[in-house]
Design a protein around this motif. Sequence first.
Motif, PDB file in Angstrom:
ATOM      1  N   VAL A  97       0.851  -1.206   0.000  1.00 51.65           N
ATOM      2  CA  VAL A  97       0.000   0.000   0.000  1.00 51.65           C
ATOM      3  C   VAL A  97       0.884   1.253   0.000  1.00 51.65           C
ATOM      4  N   GLU A 101       1.372   3.952  -3.170  1.00 51.10           N
ATOM      5  CA  GLU A 101       0.950   5.352  -2.939  1.00 51.10           C
ATOM      6  C   GLU A 101       2.081   6.336  -3.216  1.00 51.10           C
ATOM      7  N   LYS A 179      -3.389  -0.992  -7.323  1.00 50.50           N
ATOM      8  CA  LYS A 179      -3.619   0.159  -6.440  1.00 50.50           C
ATOM      9  C   LYS A 179      -4.990   0.065  -5.769  1.00 50.50           C
ATOM     10  N   PRO A 183      -5.211  -1.858  -0.747  1.00 44.18           N
ATOM     11  CA  PRO A 183      -5.808  -1.464   0.547  1.00 44.18           C
ATOM     12  C   PRO A 183      -6.855  -2.476   1.035  1.00 44.18           C
TER      13      PRO A 183
END
Length: 312
Positions: A97, A101, A179, A183
């Motif tokens: 994650v 990011e 992406k 999460p």
Amino acid sequence: MPLERSRRHGAAANKRLFHTAMTASDSVYNTWQCRVMYYWFKKFQNGPNSEMGGFTRILHSGKPDKYMDEIPTFIAQPLPAGMDQGYIVLNRPWAFVQWLEKADIKEEYILMAEPDHIIVKPIPNLSKDGLGAAFPFFYIEPKKYESVLRKYFPKDMGPITNIDPIGNSPVVVGRDSLKKIAPVWMNVSLAMKKDPETDKAFGWVLEMYAYAVASALNGVGNILYKDFMIQPPWDTEVSNKFIIHYTYGCDYDMKGHLTYGKIGEWRFDKRSYDSVPPPRNLPLPPPGVPESVVTLVKMVNEATANIPNWGS
């Protein structure tokens, strides 16, 4: 000459490059495996049919180590103390994650690899048509655990068979898809670990199930690619595979017979080197031991012979 140059340029332009990323702790055990892994990545990166782009070790210790100049590395923060509940693998989704990011990833695809992978030939981009490409694990069984998995993958999301029998590695997947998945993978992993029934059902493969669920929740299916890798000693031939995954110990007597579950007269087990790297020039297996195991040891030996300051 100009025509030849333009042809070469055209071939390069058509490549669907992927970025290889592996997560790692700063333990001696993880670090020597990373060094061997990166040695072979570099060997095959520019080989025929390769679509291997850049490489990143995602180091989730929160601080640099002495191999930053040897291996391209992104520093990720570990989970807060106690959150992994002694299951260090939970740091993997959290590390991904952070990397997704914050890092500037040029390639449109990602190969998630692991320190105990040895690349044995140039890898093309195995994903296509919006699907990931993943190795199917025989022990990931969504149908068998439907009642547990429905806590995380409700019926309105579709049949339980939408969850592929995969882990997060090896997987080639679109960067933008990952992406979205990462999460969810992290949150599902933490939720599963907190739930005693799920934790008991899945044990050490919990985070693999969490990735499979997160991929399905995001509508990302996977081509199940059995030829992605082999796992000695059970797989005996390298053949047309791309990766050797040396997760199992290889134990043999001097006649070349497998003595699995019993320490062999000859053995190679990564766990023998949890606090010190393997020495250079490990003894090769006796005659009769399968090609996959011989290749594995020869490749470890070649890497350790050529990596500077091995064992330091």
